[in-house]
Design an enzyme around this catalytic site. Structure first.
Site, short mmCIF file in Angstrom:
data_model
loop_
_atom_site.label_atom_id
_atom_site.label_comp_id
_atom_site.label_asym_id
_atom_site.label_seq_id
_atom_site.Cartn_x
_atom_site.Cartn_y
_atom_site.Cartn_z
N GLU A 264 18.10 -27.52 -2.12
CA GLU A 264 18.04 -26.07 -2.28
C GLU A 264 19.06 -25.42 -1.36
O GLU A 264 19.83 -26.10 -0.68
CB GLU A 264 16.62 -25.56 -1.95
CG GLU A 264 16.16 -25.93 -0.56
CD GLU A 264 14.69 -25.61 -0.32
OE1 GLU A 264 14.01 -25.14 -1.25
OE2 GLU A 264 14.22 -25.83 0.82
N ASP B 104 15.98 -18.17 6.20
CA ASP B 104 16.99 -18.29 5.15
C ASP B 104 18.23 -17.43 5.44
O ASP B 104 18.68 -16.66 4.60
CB ASP B 104 16.41 -17.91 3.78
CG ASP B 104 15.13 -18.64 3.45
OD1 ASP B 104 14.95 -19.76 3.97
OD2 ASP B 104 14.31 -18.10 2.69
#
Length: 492
Positions: A170, A14
């Site tokens: 997302e 991420d």
């Protein structure tokens, strides 16, 4: 072929990046580990240096002992605005979304500013030209907020949520580039179907039109050696060039392929065609700790690379008592327990060798490779014997043991990538646990299949962490040494 190396290898998923002058800063998710949110610095986007952890004080990060592995800290966004660094993130185990700030990215970072009105994960931060601050979360929905107080200004509003029918929109990131606001998202799930799509609009609130070439990045249904590519962020270099950082994995072994290091950070160049980004081939970074490292625990504080599940109280983990040794005092009775005393570092190389000198005359502990409480291998010593143990799901097995006389021992693990794939079911690597003798030879007590310490088997979002633990009494460690070994590409 072996494929490109990540720019930040090992369990560093991420990625989020920002630039200030000639300096780039990058942060990653940390899930159940403390300290949280590793932070890196670079001048060229290919070579990164760890400068600390954003959440390095217990008051900043609460991870309850009952919270499961792969919970905790999800998907930060790092930005620089108005002379300050801002980081927004979700603690799914305690309290949800919050903000921290710093004038120096190396810290100290502020105490958290809670965002009780912002619901959702993967929060993003962006400011328009009038100074209004927008927080966009997975889903995808958007809030106006006051970042200084954490107050939400008005109701959330839905914004572009990606390709119709694609699951898990997302990782939103808003960027103001030229005349457009670009909304970058991940979709397709963080497994093999992962990808990156983008839309643009005249304002941070949209309306957004999707790129006709979406997804702009995906390796799904390809034979690319880097898979699961997604969860990206954009940054512009001082020379005007654009780049994308994103996560990916390096599956090994037979079918379906197992990735064991977790999701890693990769880099690719970006060009712009008709106002849309075109992502180029993956750029190879360094091969992760190319010279290895050794920690003699001479500092009164552990280096920022050392992490522990949920917490690391000084009463259980210290390099001060005595100075120059790592002393661990047990809590949980094994690594199966959520309160186990464990300190480790991410495995960064597909092949490597790890050694440590342990004195377990007053306790029980040793060297472990951990994925979570239900998936770990270890070589453990006490005053009577040394043994190799495997925990795989509900099964816990002692695989080998030999007697000792309570003397300090050099314990080790050699991790070797699979050389040939003569069977489609062949695992990704082998972990050989053993004892290094006084003459320097290594006696392996057991060799274990690495697939059982992979995300494809265990599930979740993390990767392997190799480290030291105590399961009873007090255990001392004189040093810890990690050395990469030459990587061997599996033959088809």
């Amino acid at each position: 072929m072996s494929g490109p190396h990540p720019v930040i290898p090992g369990f560093h998923p991420d990625p989020t990046v920002c630039r200030v002058g000639d300096d780039y800063y990058l942060a990653c998710s940390s899930f159940e580990y403390f300290p949280g949110i590793p932070l890196f610095h670079s001048r060229d986007l290919r070579n990164w240096t760890r400068i600390g952890n954003v959440l390095d004080r217990p008051g900043q990060l609460r991870l309850p002992v009952e919270s499961p592995s792969s919970a905790g800290i999800y998907a930060p966004t790092l930005r620089h605005h108005d002379g300050r660094f801002w980081l927004i993130v979700t603690n799914v185990s305690d309290g949800g979304n919050f903000l921290v700030t710093a004038t120096d990215p190396a810290g100290p970072w502020s105490d958290p500013v809670p965002l009780p009105g912002v619901h959702g994960i993967d929060p993003d931060l962006a400011w328009d030209d009038d100074g209004a601050c927008y927080c966009t979360v997975a889903g995808v929905s958007q809030f106006r907020i006051d970042p200084d107080t954490g107050r939400t200004l008005g109701e959330p509003r839905p914004v572009w949520s990606g390709t119709p029918g694609a699951k898990a929109p997302e990782a939103p990131h808003l960027h103001h580039i030229g005349d457009h606001w670009y909304l970058l998202i991940a979709e397709g799930g963080t497994e093999r179907g992962h990808g990156v799509s983008i839309a643009r609009g005249p304002a941070p609130t949209g309306p957004f039109e999707p790129c006709p070439a979406n997804p702009v990045l995906t390796h799904r249904s390809t034979d690319e050696p880097v898979q699961n590519t997604g969860h990206a962020d954009l940054v512009q270099a001082p020379d005007g060039a654009w780049w994308m950082v994103f996560l990916g994995v390096r599956p090994r072994g037979g079918s379906p392929g197992w990735h064991v290091l977790g999701r890693e950070t990769f880099l690719a160049p970006v060009t712009w065609v008709d106002g849309w980004p075109v992502v180029g081939p993956v750029v190879s970074g360094a091969e992760g700790a190319p010279d290895g490292y050794r920690d003699d625990f001479a500092s009164p504080e552990l280096a920022p690379e050392w992490i522990s599940p949920r917490s690391r109280p000084a009463s259980h983990v210290t390099t001060r008592e005595p100075p120059g040794r790592l002393t661990l005092r047990a809590a949980g009775a094994s690594l199966d327990e959520p309160d186990a005393v464990f300190v480790g570092r991410r495995q960064e190389n597909l092949t490597c060798r790890v050694r440590t000198r342990v004195d377990a005359a007053q306790g029980r502990g040793g060297l472990a490779v951990r994925l979570d409480e239900g998936h770990h291998y270890e070589i453990e010593a006490d005053a009577r014997e040394v043994r190799v143990t495997a925990r795989i799901g509900p099964a816990r097995t002692v695989l080998a043991a030999r007697s000792t006389h309570g003397e300090p021992l050099v314990l080790g693990v050699d991790i070797a990538e699979t050389r040939t794939l003569d069977d489609a079911r062949t695992g990704p690597d082998t972990l050989a646990f053993g004892v290094e003798e006084a003459d320097g030879t290594f006696t392996a007590l057991a060799a274990l299949d690495g697939r059982y310490l992979s995300t494809e088997v265990a599930g979740g979002f993390t990767g392997r962490v190799i480290g030291l633990y105590a399961a009873a009494g007090t255990v001392h460690f004189d040093w810890f040494a990690y050395r990469p070994s030459p990587s061997t590409t599996p033959a088809p």
